[in-house]
Scaffold this active site. Structure first.
Site, short mmCIF file in Angstrom:
data_model
loop_
_atom_site.label_atom_id
_atom_site.label_comp_id
_atom_site.label_asym_id
_atom_site.label_seq_id
_atom_site.Cartn_x
_atom_site.Cartn_y
_atom_site.Cartn_z
N LYS A 146 33.73 53.77 16.38
CA LYS A 146 34.11 52.37 16.20
C LYS A 146 33.34 51.78 15.02
O LYS A 146 32.12 51.96 14.91
CB LYS A 146 33.81 51.59 17.48
CG LYS A 146 34.40 50.19 17.54
CD LYS A 146 34.25 49.60 18.94
CE LYS A 146 34.91 48.24 19.07
NZ LYS A 146 34.83 47.71 20.46
N GLU A 156 39.49 52.04 26.02
CA GLU A 156 38.18 52.21 25.42
C GLU A 156 37.17 52.74 26.44
O GLU A 156 37.11 52.28 27.58
CB GLU A 156 37.72 50.85 24.87
CG GLU A 156 36.43 50.87 24.10
CD GLU A 156 36.10 49.52 23.48
OE1 GLU A 156 35.20 49.46 22.62
OE2 GLU A 156 36.75 48.52 23.85
N PRO A 188 33.09 30.33 53.92
CA PRO A 188 32.89 29.00 54.51
C PRO A 188 34.01 28.08 54.00
O PRO A 188 34.04 27.72 52.83
CB PRO A 188 31.52 28.57 53.95
CG PRO A 188 30.86 29.85 53.52
CD PRO A 188 31.97 30.72 53.05
N LEU A 189 34.94 27.73 54.88
CA LEU A 189 36.14 26.97 54.50
C LEU A 189 35.93 25.50 54.87
O LEU A 189 35.89 25.14 56.05
CB LEU A 189 37.37 27.54 55.22
CG LEU A 189 38.72 26.94 54.88
CD1 LEU A 189 39.05 27.11 53.40
CD2 LEU A 189 39.82 27.57 55.73
N CYS A 223 39.65 48.37 19.97
CA CYS A 223 39.45 47.04 20.54
C CYS A 223 39.21 45.95 19.49
O CYS A 223 40.13 45.52 18.82
CB CYS A 223 38.32 47.07 21.56
SG CYS A 223 38.33 45.63 22.68
#
Length: 700
Positions: free
Chosen positions: A114, A45, A336-337, A175
């Site tokens: 459409k 689309e 930031p872990l 769609c």
């Protein structure tokens, strides 16, 4: 006598407003279709401009450039001797439509607008387009002069029509028309159309693929024929990831399946088959079949290979991150872990991205190799090992405070070592004390944590200042870390707040969860835990086992004897599994406080009393309404759940509420009292029955 034809449907990694790139990918897909002998090619689309143009659809430039691309397609020798079906916006009688344009050998055959627009979830098509409401009606469309010069046509058919070749009849759906209860393919099938096509921009959600497959299968189960489904793929510029899944069904069976998650920019799915039977038909002097068709193999039904939710989390967000990285022009990611489930999940998705990239390069994908070399600024580099690639594009940082435990520091360090990220560990206490020192100098007061005798307001402010300083440091290192290492480029900051925390607002506004993009912002905590279990096994990341075993905590309050004293679920007043249920009821089932209570007293009746359910529901809506304003500034997140609270497009709600919910909570109380009285009456009746039964037994 049956005739056999070769048809091609494809998934393209289009990019909103990237007209050069979109044109190149369309031409490549047509080349691939012709290479297998296809006489008809279907694309996704709005593929010429990209589906996610949003308010750029209002601009005349977008319409102009689409026609310029269409002209190049018409002129290209690649598009000769094959019916090409492409998507673009078109203005007709000053009304903007989402259209399919079918052409063959420099002649436009028809334009099909459409008819049923998508206006739910993340879709807002009514904002930019109008539906074609004239059933079975066809008008003349006057072509722009630039197209007339190529085709020699002044007008072409525009409307609800189908394409009639010498040997078959082709009808289009676009769609959302497939999802509608009155899909156009029903009436087209009754009118003798044999081949149905659907050009789609269907975005990924966890556990959604089976619904899509079932709809395509059922379309031909009812009246027979072929159904071709084309879909957009990749990140075209925002929170959504389009996951491909091009497919072909015949008489209720799936006979061809395209990949769902892939780094390939063009994925072609072809089909050999079908036989002939006899809306407004546009006749075209062209055949999809030829006299040699007898030698072509016929179709065989296949079993659709569905991904588990854990695999979807591993693949979808990873592909989305890769598209975002290569298209942003940045040199990598910074995360930031913290050593918790959420940030570890983000790290694992980056590692999965590196696995996919290395596999694509091994498979000979030259585009991926070129993109990697551009990202790392090394034209001689060829990625082989995902850990080594992680070291080049992924930086992790553990930001400790006096409230951080040794356990989270070690877990973050161990995971970083296993995924191969460039890892740093730093302490933010100096910055926190400096910030509080400024406040104290102005006010003469120094706030204290609750554990040290401070008020709730002081306690919350002290937590927030830590979280916000982490955010500032994350962006500082993202901007300057490459410079400090003598390397070009900057880093994208990755976020790690999950969908359940967003629902309740259990995060600090502008804190370390704030970032450039967040790959897990649409995923629930329960799914993330399952995902980490999958990663531990799939990628042999043994450090994840201790991360999954640890209680979720923000570590923003003082430790008690060196141990974590604060946990997320305790702070939120509900478990993550309860939040997932509540989240689905709020969004998917469209429940307010009262209707949610009415459902949950039955759903949770084994574990909670009506009084406890009422307390949970009230607590959730208070937290939700007090913190809803945070969603207006939350980091753009990968869309993965149908109950996500994303304020940008998916979940449009107020952000200023009357947080007392007086009418709604009173309705809950009334219902709860009625329920309690009913239960009491039932208990009395049951007790009376038992006494009567005992009296009868005694009498006998």
């Amino acid at each position: 006598m049956g005739r056999k034809v070769i048809l091609a449907t494809c998934s393209l990694n289009q990019w909103a407003l990237d007209f050069d790139g979109n044109l190149e990918r369309i031409l490549r897909s047509i080349e691939k279709a012709k290479s297998v002998g296809a006489k008809y090619r279907l694309g996704p689309e709005l593929e010429i401009c990209g589906y996610g143009c949003a308010d750029h659809f209002y601009e005349s430039d977008t319409l102009l450039h689409c026609f310029q691309v269409l002209r190049k397609l018409l002129e290209s020798p690649v598009t000769q001797d094959i019916i090409c079906d492409v998507g673009m916006p078109i203005m007709h009688h000053n009304v903007r439509y989402n259209c399919r344009v079918m052409f063959l050998n420099r002649k436009i055959l028809l334009i099909r607008p459409k008819m049923l627009l998508a206006n739910y979830g993340n879709n807002r098509e009514f904002r930019w387009f109008s539906p074609w409401n004239k059933l079975r009606h066809v008008e003349e469309y006057f072509l722009p002069r630039m197209i007339q010069d190529v085709t020699g046509e002044d007008t072409v058919p525009f409307g609800d029509c189908v394409l009639s070749t010498k040997d078959t009849c082709i009808g289009s759906e676009i769609c959302a028309e497939l999802w509608n209860s009155r899909s156009p393919h029903v009436d087209m099938g009754l009118d003798g159309v044999e081949i149905f096509t659907n050009s789609s921009a269907s975005y990924h959600e966890l556990r959604k693929a089976d619904h899509r497959v079932n709809l395509v299968k059922s379309a031909t189960t009812k009246s027979g024929g072929i159904y071709m489904f084309a879909n957009q793929k990749g990140c075209d510029g925002d929170r959504l990831y389009y996951d491909g899944c091009a497919m072909v069904a015949i008489n209720g069976d799936i006979v061809a399946q395209g990949t769902q998650f892939s780094l390939d920019e063009v994925v072609r799915t072809s089909l050999t088959e079908y036989e002939h039977k006899p809306c407004h038909r546009v006749k075209v002097d062209f055949s999809l079949s030829d006299c040699n068709g007898v030698y072509l193999p016929t179709h065989q039904p296949i079993e659709w290979q569905f991904h588990t939710p854990e695999e979807e989390i591993s693949l979808g967000p990873a592909c989305w991150l890769w598209d975002y990285l290569r298209r942003s022009g940045q040199a990598g990611f910074l995360l930031p872990l913290s050593g918790g489930v959420d940030s570890s999940s983000t790290a694992c998705i980056v590692y999965s991205m590196c696995v996919l990239v290395c596999q694509a390069v091994r498979d000979g994908n030259s585009q991926v190799l070129e993109d990697v070399q551009r990202v790392v600024s090394d034209v001689s580099y060829t990625p082989v090992d995902p850990r080594e690639l992680c070291g080049r594009v992924f930086t992790t940082c553990y930001m400790a405070s006096e409230n951080s435990s040794e356990g989270t520091r070690n877990r973050a360090r161990d995971l970083a070592a296993q995924v191969g990220s460039s890892h740093m560990s730093l302490n933010i206490d100096i910055a926190v004390k400096a910030m509080l020192g400024i406040f104290s100098m102005v006010t003469g007061k120094w706030p204290q944590f609750s554990a040290n005798g401070g008020s709730t307001r002081e306690n919350l402010a002290l937590q927030n200042v830590q979280a916000r300083i982490r955010m500032i440091l994350a962006y500082l290192f993202a901007q300057l870390n490459q410079w400090a290492l003598g390397k070009p480029g900057g880093l994208l900051v990755l976020g790690s707040a999950n969908v359940d925390e967003s629902l309740t607002g259990y995060f600090t506004k502008y804190d370390c969860s704030s970032a450039d993009i967040n790959p897990i912002g649409g995923i629930s905590k329960t799914d993330l835990k399952s995902f980490l279990q999958y990663c531990a096994e799939q990628f042999q990341l043994t450090a994840l086992k201790s991360i999954m075993a640890a209680p979720p905590t923000a570590e923003l309050e003082p430790l008690a004897d060196g141990q974590v004293s604060q946990t997320d679920e305790s702070d939120m007043g509900m478990t993550y599994s309860e939040l997932s249920v509540i989240g689905r009821l709020r969004k998917i089932s469209k429940c307010g406080p009262y209707s949610m209570f009415c459902k949950l007293i039955h759903t949770w009746r084994e574990a909670l009393s009506p009084l406890q359910v009422a307390a949970k529901v009230k607590h959730f809506f208070k937290m939700y309404s007090v913190n809803r304003h945070k969603m207006t500034t939350v980091t753009p997140s990968y869309h993965a759940e149908s109950y996500g609270p994303d304020d940008n497009r998916f979940d449009l709600r107020p952000f200023l509420y009357n947080t007392r919910w007086s009418w709604q909570f009173r309705a809950i109380d009334d219902q709860q009292n009625t329920y309690s009285v009913t239960c009491l009456c039932l208990a009395i009746l049951l007790n009376t029955f038992c006494i009567g039964l005992f009296w009868c037994q005694a009498f006998v």
